[in-house]
Design a protein around this motif. Structure first.
Motif, mmCIF file in Angstrom:
data_model
loop_
_atom_site.group_PDB
_atom_site.id
_atom_site.type_symbol
_atom_site.label_atom_id
_atom_site.label_comp_id
_atom_site.label_asym_id
_atom_site.label_seq_id
_atom_site.Cartn_x
_atom_site.Cartn_y
_atom_site.Cartn_z
ATOM 1 N N GLN A 142 0.867 -1.370 -0.119
ATOM 2 C CA GLN A 142 -0.168 -0.089 0.464
ATOM 3 C C GLN A 142 0.426 1.511 -0.031
ATOM 4 O OE1 GLN A 142 -2.512 0.585 3.653
ATOM 5 N NE2 GLN A 142 -3.997 0.655 1.601
ATOM 6 N N GLN A 143 2.010 1.199 0.988
ATOM 7 C CA GLN A 143 2.308 2.589 0.908
ATOM 8 C C GLN A 143 3.642 2.187 -0.898
ATOM 9 O OE1 GLN A 143 5.447 1.873 4.121
ATOM 10 N NE2 GLN A 143 4.285 1.379 5.691
ATOM 11 N N ALA A 144 3.544 1.653 -1.626
ATOM 12 C CA ALA A 144 4.187 1.874 -2.095
ATOM 13 C C ALA A 144 3.034 2.224 -3.671
ATOM 14 C CB ALA A 144 5.162 0.284 -3.104
ATOM 15 N N TYR A 145 2.094 1.362 -2.955
ATOM 16 C CA TYR A 145 0.746 1.696 -4.474
ATOM 17 C C TYR A 145 0.967 3.671 -4.272
ATOM 18 C CZ TYR A 145 -3.617 1.970 -6.730
ATOM 19 O OH TYR A 145 -4.816 2.377 -7.265
ATOM 20 N N THR A 146 0.848 4.244 -3.135
ATOM 21 C CA THR A 146 0.564 5.695 -2.610
ATOM 22 C C THR A 146 1.216 6.594 -3.606
ATOM 23 O OG1 THR A 146 -0.100 4.632 -0.611
ATOM 24 C CG2 THR A 146 -0.068 7.059 -0.940
ATOM 25 N N ARG A 147 2.850 6.046 -3.100
ATOM 26 C CA ARG A 147 4.274 7.086 -3.492
ATOM 27 C C ARG A 147 4.193 6.595 -5.682
ATOM 28 N NH1 ARG A 147 6.908 4.056 0.318
ATOM 29 N NH2 ARG A 147 8.098 2.061 -1.337
ATOM 30 N N LYS A 148 3.474 5.367 -5.429
ATOM 31 C CA LYS A 148 3.174 5.433 -7.187
ATOM 32 C C LYS A 148 1.753 6.387 -7.572
ATOM 33 C CE LYS A 148 2.606 1.532 -10.894
ATOM 34 N NZ LYS A 148 1.650 0.745 -11.279
ATOM 35 N N SER A 149 0.767 6.287 -7.238
ATOM 36 C CA SER A 149 0.311 7.471 -7.462
ATOM 37 C C SER A 149 0.443 8.608 -7.119
ATOM 38 C CB SER A 149 -0.904 6.613 -7.034
ATOM 39 O OG SER A 149 -1.431 4.973 -6.299
ATOM 40 N N GLU A 150 0.733 8.875 -6.408
ATOM 41 C CA GLU A 150 1.120 10.515 -6.073
ATOM 42 C C GLU A 150 2.052 10.777 -7.033
ATOM 43 O OE1 GLU A 150 2.892 10.679 -1.854
ATOM 44 O OE2 GLU A 150 0.740 10.637 -1.529
ATOM 45 N N SER A 151 2.886 10.427 -8.040
ATOM 46 C CA SER A 151 4.016 10.334 -8.171
ATOM 47 C C SER A 151 3.589 10.291 -10.141
ATOM 48 C CB SER A 151 5.552 9.374 -8.558
ATOM 49 O OG SER A 151 4.832 8.500 -8.800
ATOM 50 N N ALA A 152 2.900 9.857 -10.400
ATOM 51 C CA ALA A 152 1.741 9.786 -11.470
ATOM 52 C C ALA A 152 0.945 10.927 -11.223
ATOM 53 C CB ALA A 152 0.711 8.716 -11.829
#
Length: 257
Positions: free
Chosen positions: A234-244
């Motif tokens: 979930q942390q990795a997914y959140t970072r990915k979403s924020e960077s996109a």
């Protein structure tokens, strides 16, 4: 798929049903097929005592070769809609749906439940009403209702109210498997608590108590590992979403400009 030819997997389900001694009606229900399809399949391939999935599949292929090439079955409404959306190959989409469904069945989902889950996954909107699911899968509303109930219980889909149509919509999103994973983790924790309590009741030093204590330790370890893995994802997914997000905003500005 209902209305099309029986697959090798369908024949395995028929053979399993016969070996379990269940009725043709129940076997047909597992396949979402008419009873006549099952009775005709069994009668032409050895009867209830001699039916074998592999032999029936081979016999069907031999009969098909004698008859010559046949036209491919019409794609289901689900396949047709999915394929038409972006110029996809209908045959490839149909094969994808069948493989996806089989994979979900292999994980333990009932076939109808797996078909509903597959339909939601391959639909671009990821959201359908019960009526739309029934139409696309060519099944009864009752079959869909039972399937979505099981998927909701496992938290693999969620329900939303469509205010425009006053109907519930069943939605699958990027976090569907996260929710399902966490539900499994909670179940492991409950099992750990229960088996440890059982060990105390039976006596921690007795063979049965020791066995249940070991089971409790196992489920506690697995549950913790699952929760940790889910948190990391979930942390990795959140970072990915924020960077996109900035990239999408910049692209939108470029289009408007």
């Amino acid at each position: 798929m209902p209305g099309g030819r029986l697959t090798h997997e369908d024949r395995r389900i028929i053979a399993e049903g016969l070996s379990e001694g269940v009725s043709y009606t129940e076997i047909a229900g597992r396949l979402d097929r008419p009873i006549s399809t099952v009775t005709r399949e069994v009668a032409r391939n050895g009867g209830p005592d001699g039916y074998r999935a592999d032999a029936a599949q081979q016999a069907t292929r031999r009969r098909a070769r004698r008859r010559g090439p046949a036209a491919p079955p019409d794609p289901s409404p689900s396949t047709a809609v999915t394929a038409a959306a972006h110029g996809r190959d209908p045959a490839a989409v149909q094969q994808l749906e069948e493989q996806f469904t089989t994979m979900m069945v292999d994980t333990g989902l009932p076939r109808m439940t797996a078909r509903v889950l597959t339909c939601l996954y391959v639909t671009d909107d990821g959201s359908l009403t019960a009526a739309e699911l029934a139409q696309r899968l060519r099944v009864s509303p009752a079959s869909v209702s039972k399937a979505v109930g099981e998927l909701e219980r496992q938290e693999l889909i969620r329900r939303e109210r469509d205010p425009r149509r006053r109907r519930d919509r069943y939605v699958i999103d990027a976090e569907a498997w996260f929710r399902g994973w966490m539900a499994s983790a909670r179940q492991n924790t409950m099992l750990a608590d229960f088996t440890r309590q059982a060990a105390r009741i039976l006596g921690a030093t007795t063979p049965a108590g020791t066995r249940l204590q070991d089971i409790g330790d196992f489920f506690e370890h697995v549950g913790r590992a699952m929760i940790q893995a889910a948190d990391e994802w979930q942390q990795a997914y959140t970072r990915k979403s924020e960077s996109a997000a900035p990239l999408v905003t910049d692209q939108a500005r470029g289009i408007r400009g």
